[in-house]
Structures are given as structure tokens and as C-alpha cells.
Scaffold this motif. Structure first.
Motif, mmCIF file in Angstrom:
data_model
loop_
_atom_site.group_PDB
_atom_site.id
_atom_site.type_symbol
_atom_site.label_atom_id
_atom_site.label_comp_id
_atom_site.label_asym_id
_atom_site.label_seq_id
_atom_site.Cartn_x
_atom_site.Cartn_y
_atom_site.Cartn_z
ATOM 1 N N ALA A 167 47.613 28.669 41.180
ATOM 2 C CA ALA A 167 48.627 27.695 40.783
ATOM 3 C C ALA A 167 49.716 28.363 39.976
ATOM 4 O O ALA A 167 49.510 29.421 39.401
ATOM 5 N N GLY A 207 45.804 39.270 33.745
ATOM 6 C CA GLY A 207 45.364 37.878 33.711
ATOM 7 C C GLY A 207 46.319 36.880 34.312
ATOM 8 O O GLY A 207 46.110 35.687 34.221
ATOM 9 N N LYS A 210 46.882 38.393 39.604
ATOM 10 C CA LYS A 210 47.162 39.354 40.675
ATOM 11 C C LYS A 210 45.961 39.498 41.601
ATOM 12 O O LYS A 210 46.092 39.429 42.825
ATOM 13 N N THR A 211 44.798 39.697 40.998
ATOM 14 C CA THR A 211 43.585 39.800 41.797
ATOM 15 C C THR A 211 43.360 38.513 42.579
ATOM 16 O O THR A 211 43.031 38.527 43.765
ATOM 17 N N LEU A 212 43.561 37.414 41.871
ATOM 18 C CA LEU A 212 43.370 36.109 42.496
ATOM 19 C C LEU A 212 44.299 35.944 43.699
ATOM 20 O O LEU A 212 43.882 35.486 44.765
ATOM 21 N N HIS A 347 41.845 24.448 37.118
ATOM 22 C CA HIS A 347 40.574 24.790 36.486
ATOM 23 C C HIS A 347 39.856 23.563 35.939
ATOM 24 O O HIS A 347 38.639 23.556 35.826
ATOM 25 N N ALA A 372 44.643 33.582 33.082
ATOM 26 C CA ALA A 372 43.274 33.855 32.654
ATOM 27 C C ALA A 372 42.991 33.202 31.301
ATOM 28 O O ALA A 372 41.907 32.672 31.082
HETATM 29 P P1 ADP Z 1 44.930 39.937 37.018
HETATM 30 O O1 ADP Z 1 44.365 40.535 38.238
HETATM 31 O O2 ADP Z 1 46.402 39.651 37.108
HETATM 32 O O3 ADP Z 1 44.602 40.642 35.745
HETATM 33 P P2 ADP Z 1 43.138 37.831 37.676
HETATM 34 O O4 ADP Z 1 43.599 37.489 39.031
HETATM 35 O O5 ADP Z 1 41.930 38.673 37.583
HETATM 36 O O6 ADP Z 1 44.293 38.480 36.825
HETATM 37 O O7 ADP Z 1 42.925 36.484 36.859
HETATM 38 C C1 ADP Z 1 41.781 36.238 36.110
HETATM 39 C C2 ADP Z 1 41.394 34.794 36.197
HETATM 40 O O8 ADP Z 1 42.359 33.962 35.581
HETATM 41 C C3 ADP Z 1 41.292 34.278 37.605
HETATM 42 O O9 ADP Z 1 40.042 34.524 38.139
HETATM 43 C C4 ADP Z 1 41.574 32.812 37.452
HETATM 44 O O10 ADP Z 1 40.415 32.114 37.078
HETATM 45 C C5 ADP Z 1 42.531 32.756 36.299
HETATM 46 N N1 ADP Z 1 43.912 32.708 36.780
HETATM 47 C C6 ADP Z 1 44.867 33.634 36.543
HETATM 48 N N2 ADP Z 1 46.024 33.253 37.117
HETATM 49 C C7 ADP Z 1 45.809 32.090 37.736
HETATM 50 C C8 ADP Z 1 46.629 31.206 38.504
HETATM 51 N N3 ADP Z 1 47.921 31.476 38.752
HETATM 52 N N4 ADP Z 1 46.074 30.084 38.996
HETATM 53 C C9 ADP Z 1 44.782 29.796 38.745
HETATM 54 N N5 ADP Z 1 43.964 30.588 38.033
HETATM 55 C C10 ADP Z 1 44.456 31.726 37.514
#
Ligand code: ADP
Ligand code: ZN
Length: 646
Positions: A167, A207, A210-212, A347, A372
Motif C-alpha cells: 500500500a 522498511g 522494497k522487498t515486499l 495491516h 515497516a
Molecule cells: P525493505 O525491503 O524496503 O527494507 P520490507 O519490504 O522488508 O522493507 O518491509 C518490511 C515490512 O514492512 C513488510 O514485510 C511489510 O509488512 C511492511 N511494509 C513496508 N512497506 C509496506 C507497504 N508499502 N505496504 C504494506 N506493508 C509494508
């Protein structure tokens, strides 16, 4: 798997098991009591029938009811040593009327403890040495398969994550849409000759999702997702990282179409050849080279998309972002107010919320929080509510969780206070207003006070075309625009901050280049003064006189000073507009170019902001109360009085 490794695994597991068992065994003995207490329990018939066992160094029993000294029913033990042994055994025998079992402790755990631990150490040392040998001696040998087999860090999964789980980052989602289409049907794309990026770089704070997002791309396209983190590559021994890269790409090609996700790419992808060379440096370089070679080595039709994530795009080796590699950058920003609300909603679906929960309010109070962090708020609140035996999460739980996370975060990242927010808003408004006013600038795209990287906020422009050279008019306008931030800050607060650091750098660079490289200063003419700095050579020595050096400095100063004065004049003339934009920024956090222009024309923008909704809601509630009171008073008062109230 080489036999040596599986053997190592089995033995260490077994030893761990025994050690664990022993630990449990001791803690299972229950509460320690002294002999007198034990005697009292026995005399009061509070010991379970037939539960008394004499071990090699303790007497174990179970109490059957709560004892006078408040001990609940359960196991107890009385320790003894060789000196007290005889006395203890004798007493126990007396009070239990010889109803006890004697049991010698098995020697096995003790033996294993004494033999197993050293064995474990030896194996560990041997394991480490053989790893070192393998990498030092190159490929081959008994352990030649090592780099290949060690893939515990590589995950292949069907993620099942979809875009509905992500989101608040709609722009980033739009930008990766075509990658999904491509992965769904690589053949169709290549037939039409479309150029699909091989590598996509996701840039954003930790957080932010990006991974998501990468997982969601895989999930939407329904393809496998291989992931590995840059820090996993950075091994102690040279050569392992590179061989893992090769292996990873090979596996991925075999299951194409698919996505390879390289997290923390900056761990291996930092600019090469800068700074001093340390131990891990060679390894990093080899790994990076392997990534580059692999990325060059597959055709777009292979259907493999490499997605890398970093929070510092600026430190990456230029070779990584060259065409054909990670030539597409997608920014994953910190969410704005609306984005935060959406993320909270996503969430919150997974938990139970009470009626009094106001997610909009939470979103309002969480500026500069990442996705995150927001997910963590919901999670913390759920834990808090559970601890308090509530049926659902109440608003106070969310507020508490937010403070907890804010407090935890504030140590490591910047939480902005209200005053600081205001300065950032005016700073960015200064840039944005000038950018609109200066017709030679790139058109404004949007302006935000959401921090990104080292920047407190940002004003984005939208270049009409890719720039290969710079016109003098554009340069002059851009310098003026860059001065706007500091000027607006100064005017609103009477003070200045370090927030203009990047602006100053940009202005200086442009002005110097205008004078020294681009022949744009009449006093210095059509001459190059800048040192020649290329890969092959660095001719750092200046080949001009001191007189010229002074002239250069003067010209740079003149260009900048003129721009600064000009910018100040423009801002003074248009100060109400700056104020309007800044206040709107404080309210909405992000404004589009169109919204900025409307504000500058004196119009108001009626974006349905979350806080507006909240206020409208409150007003409605208040109104309702007034109406209810009126109703009540009408029934109580004579008609004339009520008419006067109305
Ligand atoms: P990054 O890879 O950018 O450090 P992640 O993708 O690992 O961040 O995000 C960690 C967690 O935070 C995700 O698993 C999710 O639960 C939550 N999160 C982060 N961004 C979002 C988003 N845009 N929408 C919903 N949940 C998110
Ligand atoms: Zn600035």
C-alpha cells in the motif's frame, strides 16, 4: 552434499540434543528445599505417595498440595554432597518409613558432556580450516563443491504476495507494471521487440517495502522468487561469493521466468577502487564482477529479471547502473499521509480493532514512519491488547505502540519536531515557488517534505527531455531555484540550517563548471581551466596563473551572488505564495505541480486530506450533540424560550 558436511551436521545435532536434554533434566527437578522443610512436608503427609527418589546428589519428590510455606504442588528436591549424604539418606529413610527408591544417575550425559564438547570443538575447527583450505587452494579437491552446496542463504519461493498487500507506494507500483506483464509472457514481449530492463534498482529507506514490492512482482506474475542478500555474499573467504552468484544465476535461468532479488546490493556494489583495500575488499570486488558478468550473460528473452534493493543509490559502482544492467531505478519513498493510512489499513486487516480506533489519527501522528514501522505499530498494539486481556485493539493501544516505536526509532533515525517540519516546508516551498516562476527551469513535478536519504525534503522537476548538454539560461535559472530553500528558511525563522548543504554543492558545481569548463564567463573567455580528470590520468596541477585563479574565484562568486540576490528579490515579491505553499505542505506533505500552481494563484486546494476528514467528523459529532441538547431543551422549556435558542 559432501559426506564430511552431513557427518558434521549429524554429530553436532546429536550433541546439541543431549546437552539440551541435560539442561531440561536439571530444571525439571523442581524447587530446591532444605532438609528440614522436606521433613516437615513428610510429617504433614504432604508428599505424593511413592514419589521420593534418592539420586546420586539429590533427593527428589513431589508435594501433593500447597504446603504451609505457600509452595504449590509440584516437584521439589533436596541437594546433598558427599559430606551430608549419609545424614540426608538416613533422615529421608526415617521420615518416609523406608518408602523411597534409590536410583544411580546414568553416567551417559555426564560422559557425553566431557567427551562431546571437546569433540564438537575439534570438528568446528576442522570445518573452518577445511573451508579456508578450499578457498585458498581454488576449485577442486574433496571440498570442491563447497561454494555450490552452501545455499542456505538463497531462498526460492512462490511468494503469494500480491499488489493488494503493498500500500501507499502507487507510483512505484505503476512503474513496475510492465515488468509483470513481461514475466507473464516473455515471448510475446520479445517478439514485438520491446526492450525490457534486465535489472531494476529499488531505492528507498529501509522498511519502505522494497522487498515486499519485489515479492509482489513475483506474486502478481506468478513466477518463482530467488532472493539473496548482499551481506550474505561478503564471506570471509575469497571466491565463495562469486561462485554463489554464478550458481544463483544458473538456478534462476533453469526456472525462468523468474525474479532474482539482491537485497542490500550496496554491500557488494559500492564504487570500486576508492579508498583503501581491506580484507573483505577483494571478495566484494570479485562478487560484484561476477554479478556484472552474469547480468551481461543472459538475453532478455531468458525471462530473468534481476531486482536489487538499496537505500544508497549514490554509492553504487557506476558499472552497475550502466545500460543493460540496473538501468531502471524505481524510488520507493517513505509513505505520505494517505499512504500511511493505506498501509495501516492493510495491516489492520489481520487484527481485530475496537470501534474507537481511528487509523487516520494514527497516520497523522506518524510522519517519517516507514511501512515497516507502521506494520510494527499494529503488531505492538496487538501484543499490548493481548497482554491486557482485551478482546480487540483499542485506540490507546495504537497510540502507545506508536510512542514505543517512535522512541525506539528516534535513537537511530531522524524524527522531526514540529519546528523542524516547518523549516523544511518553507525550504521546499522556496524551491518550488521559484521553480514555477522561473520559466527556464525544468517544470516542477512535485514537492514533498517527506525525508529521503540525507535530504529533509525534496522538490522534483520533470525534465522535458533527457539532457545531454546545458544551456546557460537553464543553468542560471537552476542556480536561482537552488538558492530558494535557504532564503525561505532564513526569512521565516531568521536563522539558517544545514539543510541547504546539497543546494550549495549544486550551485557551486554549476557555477564553477560554467566558468572553468563551459566558457560562460566573459571575463575568462572561451578557455578551459578545469583540470583534466579521467580514468587514465589525473592532471591535477593547474596550468594558469595566480591572477587567473583569483579571477576564477571572483567569477564564481559573482555568478552565485547574482543568483542569490535575484532569488531573494523574487521570493520577497512572492512571499505570500511561498507561505501558501509551505502551509499546504505542512498539511498535505506532498503537493503536485498543479496544486502548487493553484496555491500560487491564490486558490485553495481541496484535497480530501485525512485530517480534514477527521475534523469534519468531529464537527458532525459536535453538531449532533447540539441538536440533541436542543431537542431535550425543547421538551423541557416553554416554546418561546426554545425559539430564542434556535
Ligand atoms: P525493505 O525491503 O524496503 O527494507 P520490507 O519490504 O522488508 O522493507 O518491509 C518490511 C515490512 O514492512 C513488510 O514485510 C511489510 O509488512 C511492511 N511494509 C513496508 N512497506 C509496506 C507497504 N508499502 N505496504 C504494506 N506493508 C509494508
Ligand atoms: Zn534545498
Amino acid at each position: 552434499m559432501p559426506p564430511s558436511r552431513s557427518l558434521f551436521g549429524i554429530v553436532s545435532l546429536a550433541i546439541m540434543g543431549v546437552l539440551l536434554f541435560m539442561m531440561f533434566n536439571t530444571s525439571g527437578r523442581g524447587a530446591k528445599v532444605n532438609l528440614e522443610q522436606f521433613v516437615t512436608y513428610a510429617k504433614n503427609a504432604q508428599l505424593e505417595e511413592g514419589s521420593v527418589v534418592i539420586h546420586s546428589n539429590s533427593v527428589v519428590a513431589r508435594t501433593s498440595m500447597t504446603t504451609p510455606d505457600g509452595r504449590p504442588p509440584g516437584p521439589i528436591y533436596v541437594p546433598f554432597n558427599s559430606a551430608t549424604r549419609d545424614n540426608t539418606v538416613k533422615t529421608v529413610a526415617e521420615v518416609t518409613k523406608n518408602k523411597y527408591k534409590a536410583e544411580e544417575d546414568s553416567l551417559a550425559p555426564t560422559l557425553l558432556m566431557f567427551l562431546g564438547l571437546p569433540l564438537l570443538m575439534i570438528m568446528l575447527v576442522w570445518f573452518l580450516i577445511s573451508r579456508g583450505l578450499r578457498s585458498a587452494g581454488g576449485a577442486g579437491g574433496v571440498l570442491g563443491n563447497f561454494g555450490k552446496s552452501r545455499h542456505r542463504t538463497l531462498n526460492k519461493e512462490m511468494t503469494g504476495v500480491t499488489f493488494s498487500d503493498v500500500a501507499g507506494i502507487d507510483e512505484a507500483k505503476d512503474e513496475v507494471q510492465e515488468i509483470i506483464e513481461f514475466l507473464k509472457n516473455p515471448k510475446k514481449f520479445t517478439k514485438l521487440g520491446g526492450r525490457i530492463p534486465r535489472g531494476v534498482l529499488l531505492v528507498g529507506e529501509p522498511g519502505c517495502g522494497k522487498t515486499l514490492l519485489a515479492k509482489a512482482i513475483a506474486g502478481e506474475a506468478d513466477v518463482p522468487f530467488f532472493s539473496i542478500s548482499g551481506s550474505d555474499f561478503v564471506e570471509m573467504f575469497v571466491g565463495v561469493g562469486a561462485s554463489r552468484v554464478r550458481d544463483l544465476f544458473k538456478q534462476a535461468k533453469d526456472s525462468a521466468p523468474c525474479i532474482i532479488f539482491l537485497d542490500e546490493i550496496d554491500a557488494v556494489g559500492r564504487r570500486r577502487g576508492s579508498g583503501f583495500s581491506s580484507g573483505g575488499h577483494d571478495e566484494r570486488e570479485q562478487t560484484l564482477n561476477a554479478i556484472l558478468v552474469e547480468m551481461d550473460g543472459f538475453a532478455p528473452a531468458d525471462g530473468v529479471i534481476v531486482i536489487a534493493a538499496t537505500n544508497r543509490a549514490d554509492v553504487l559502482d557506476p558499472a552497475l547502473v550502466r545500460p543493460g544492467r540496473f538501468d531502471r531505478q524505481v524510488v520507493v519513498p517513505l509513505p505520505d499521509l494517505k499512504g500511511r493510512l493505506e498501509i495501516l489499513r492493510v495491516h489492520a486487516k489481520k487484527v481485530k480493532l475496537a470501534d474507537d480506533v481511528d487509523l487516520e489519527k494514527v497516520a497523522r501522528g506518524t510522519a517519517t514512519f516507514s511501512g515497516a514501522d507502521l506494520a510494527a505499530i499494529i503488531n505492538e498494539a496487538a501484543i499490548g491488547a493481548t497482554m491486557a486481556n482485551k478482546d480487540a485493539i483499542e485506540h490507546t493501544d495504537l497510540e502507545e505502540a506508536r510512542d514505543k516505536i517512535k522512541f525506539g526509532r528516534s535513537k537511530r533515525s531522524r524524527i522531526r519536531e514540529k519546528d523542524e517540519n516547518r523549516l523544511v516546508a518553507y525550504h521546499e516551498a522556496g524551491h518550488a515557488v521559484l521553480q514555477v516562476l522561473l520559466k527556464d527551469c525544468d517544470p516542477l513535478h512535485k514537492v514533498t517534505i517527506i525525508p529521503r536519504g540525507n535530504f529533509g525534503g525534496a522538490t522534483f522537476s520533470l525534465p522535458a527531455k533527457d539532457r545531454t548538454g546545458y544551456a546557460q539560461r537553464w543553468l542560471s535559472a537552476t542556480i536561482r531555484m537552488a538558492c530558494g530553500g535557504r532564503l525561505a528558511e532564513e526569512r521565516v525563522s531568521g536563522d539558517v540550517t544545514s539543510g541547504a548543504q546539497q543546494d550549495i554543492l549544486q550551485v557551486t558545481n554549476i557555477a564553477r563548471a560554467m566558468v572553468m569548463e563551459w566558457g560562460m564567463s566573459p571575463r575568462l573567455g572561451f578557455v578551459r581551466y578545469a583540470p583534466i580528470d579521467s580514468k587514465e590520468s589525473f592532471l591535477g596541477e593547474r596550468d594558469f596563473s595566480n591572477e587567473t585563479a583569483r579571477l576564477i574565484d571572483e567569477e564564481v562568486r559573482r555568478i552565485v551572488d547574482e543568483a542569490y540576490a535575484d532569488a531573494r528579490r523574487m521570493l520577497d515579491e512572492h512571499w505570500p505564495q511561498v507561505e501558501a505553499v509551505a502551509e499546504a505542505l505542512l498539511k498535505y506533505e506532498t503537493l503536485s505541480a498543479e496544486e502548487v500552481e493553484r496555491l500560487m494563484r491564490g486558490e485553495t486546494i481541496s484535497k480530501p486530506s485525512a485530517s480534514d476528514q477527521i475534523r469534519a467528523e468531529e464537527r458532525r459529532r459536535n453538531l449532533q450533540q447540539v441538536v440533541e441538547q436542543l431537542d431535550k431543551s425543547q421538551t423541557e422549556l416553554p416554546p418561546g424560550a426554545s425559539a430564542a435558542t434556535a
